[in-house]
Motif scaffolding. Sequence first.
Motif, mmCIF file in Angstrom:
data_model
loop_
_atom_site.group_PDB
_atom_site.id
_atom_site.type_symbol
_atom_site.label_atom_id
_atom_site.label_comp_id
_atom_site.label_asym_id
_atom_site.label_seq_id
_atom_site.Cartn_x
_atom_site.Cartn_y
_atom_site.Cartn_z
ATOM 1 N N LEU A 76 0.837 -1.142 0.032
ATOM 2 C CA LEU A 76 0.003 -0.082 -0.224
ATOM 3 C C LEU A 76 0.753 1.220 0.041
ATOM 4 N N GLN A 77 0.344 2.302 -0.636
ATOM 5 C CA GLN A 77 0.945 3.541 -0.252
ATOM 6 C C GLN A 77 0.128 4.240 0.756
ATOM 7 N N LYS A 78 0.644 5.437 1.251
ATOM 8 C CA LYS A 78 -0.131 5.965 2.391
ATOM 9 C C LYS A 78 0.282 7.753 2.353
ATOM 10 N N ALA A 79 -0.537 8.419 2.686
ATOM 11 C CA ALA A 79 -0.463 9.832 2.556
ATOM 12 C C ALA A 79 -1.490 10.377 3.625
ATOM 13 N N GLU A 80 -1.030 11.566 4.021
ATOM 14 C CA GLU A 80 -2.035 12.562 4.751
ATOM 15 C C GLU A 80 -2.185 13.727 3.984
ATOM 16 N N PHE A 81 -3.366 14.047 3.796
ATOM 17 C CA PHE A 81 -3.884 15.412 3.069
ATOM 18 C C PHE A 81 -4.101 16.379 3.760
ATOM 19 N N GLY A 82 -3.667 16.827 4.852
ATOM 20 C CA GLY A 82 -3.731 17.849 5.448
ATOM 21 C C GLY A 82 -5.017 17.875 6.904
ATOM 22 N N ASP A 83 -5.573 16.729 6.750
ATOM 23 C CA ASP A 83 -6.677 16.705 7.840
ATOM 24 C C ASP A 83 -6.421 15.584 8.756
ATOM 25 N N ARG A 84 -4.921 15.373 8.905
ATOM 26 C CA ARG A 84 -4.513 14.324 10.011
ATOM 27 C C ARG A 84 -5.285 12.876 9.946
ATOM 28 N N LYS A 85 -5.682 12.570 8.738
ATOM 29 C CA LYS A 85 -6.230 11.309 8.525
ATOM 30 C C LYS A 85 -5.568 10.430 7.275
ATOM 31 N N SER A 86 -4.867 9.515 7.836
ATOM 32 C CA SER A 86 -4.128 8.710 6.740
ATOM 33 C C SER A 86 -4.920 8.140 5.698
ATOM 34 N N ARG A 87 -4.621 8.331 4.412
ATOM 35 C CA ARG A 87 -5.361 7.530 3.246
ATOM 36 C C ARG A 87 -4.506 6.691 2.833
ATOM 37 N N TYR A 88 -4.911 5.443 2.322
ATOM 38 C CA TYR A 88 -4.151 4.300 1.529
ATOM 39 C C TYR A 88 -4.664 3.942 0.333
ATOM 40 N N TRP A 89 -4.006 3.407 -0.701
ATOM 41 C CA TRP A 89 -4.308 3.022 -1.712
ATOM 42 C C TRP A 89 -3.267 1.979 -2.227
ATOM 43 N N LEU A 90 -3.694 0.998 -3.092
ATOM 44 C CA LEU A 90 -2.725 -0.092 -3.464
ATOM 45 C C LEU A 90 -1.506 0.668 -4.243
ATOM 46 N N LYS A 91 -0.613 0.102 -4.105
ATOM 47 C CA LYS A 91 0.697 0.730 -4.813
ATOM 48 C C LYS A 91 0.799 0.170 -6.100
ATOM 49 N N PRO A 92 0.965 1.193 -6.686
ATOM 50 C CA PRO A 92 1.064 0.942 -8.635
ATOM 51 C C PRO A 92 2.517 -0.084 -8.618
ATOM 52 N N LYS A 93 2.226 -0.787 -9.780
ATOM 53 C CA LYS A 93 3.159 -1.692 -10.130
ATOM 54 C C LYS A 93 4.714 -1.222 -10.429
ATOM 55 N N GLU A 94 4.764 0.162 -10.558
ATOM 56 C CA GLU A 94 5.897 0.866 -10.873
ATOM 57 C C GLU A 94 6.618 1.075 -9.602
ATOM 58 N N SER A 95 7.952 0.943 -9.421
ATOM 59 C CA SER A 95 8.670 0.913 -8.225
ATOM 60 C C SER A 95 8.601 2.362 -7.783
ATOM 61 N N HIS A 96 8.661 3.344 -8.740
ATOM 62 C CA HIS A 96 8.548 4.724 -8.133
ATOM 63 C C HIS A 96 7.513 5.508 -9.010
ATOM 64 N N CYS A 97 6.619 6.120 -8.379
ATOM 65 C CA CYS A 97 5.790 6.998 -9.145
ATOM 66 C C CYS A 97 5.254 8.056 -8.201
ATOM 67 N N GLN A 98 5.051 9.361 -8.656
ATOM 68 C CA GLN A 98 4.258 10.163 -8.275
ATOM 69 C C GLN A 98 2.598 10.097 -8.271
ATOM 70 N N THR A 99 1.690 10.613 -7.165
ATOM 71 C CA THR A 99 0.381 10.228 -7.424
ATOM 72 C C THR A 99 -0.387 11.581 -7.175
ATOM 73 N N PHE A 100 -1.382 11.739 -7.825
ATOM 74 C CA PHE A 100 -2.369 12.828 -7.842
ATOM 75 C C PHE A 100 -3.605 12.456 -6.806
ATOM 76 N N TYR A 101 -4.055 12.973 -6.034
ATOM 77 C CA TYR A 101 -5.211 12.824 -5.076
ATOM 78 C C TYR A 101 -6.157 14.086 -5.300
ATOM 79 N N CYS A 102 -7.517 13.438 -5.401
ATOM 80 C CA CYS A 102 -8.573 14.364 -5.744
ATOM 81 C C CYS A 102 -9.342 14.486 -4.314
ATOM 82 N N ARG A 103 -9.359 15.618 -4.046
ATOM 83 C CA ARG A 103 -9.997 15.970 -2.616
ATOM 84 C C ARG A 103 -11.342 15.681 -2.602
ATOM 85 N N SER A 104 -11.899 16.070 -3.865
ATOM 86 C CA SER A 104 -13.307 16.110 -3.885
ATOM 87 C C SER A 104 -14.151 14.679 -3.900
ATOM 88 N N CYS A 105 -13.456 13.789 -4.971
ATOM 89 C CA CYS A 105 -13.894 12.421 -4.820
ATOM 90 C C CYS A 105 -13.031 11.338 -4.223
#
Length: 86
Positions: free
Chosen positions: A47-76
């Motif tokens: 899993l990837q993990k990040a916090e987007f300013g609300d002190r709540k960790s969000r998770y998502w499945l890690k992409p197959k690439e060993s390194h990548c940047q991600t975009f998180y939509c705060r609306s959806c």
Amino acid sequence: RLIAEKIDRQKQAFSAEDLHTQGLKTKGIDLATIYRTLNLFFDQGYLQKAEFGDRKSRYWLKPKESHCQTFYCRSCGEVEALPSCL
């Protein structure tokens, strides 16, 4: 196993609380167990993990690439892997 199956079905970034309210609570799985499992999967690189300013960790499945940047939509809550580093 139930937590892993629930993670596999997620279409967007999720928190431990999201999984808990999406049916794991009714299966008798407490929030502490979900947190421990998510942290274990993160530590093992599933899993990837990040916090987007609300002190709540969000998770998502890690992409197959060993390194990548991600975009998180705060609306959806959707997380997209970007094609290359910015």
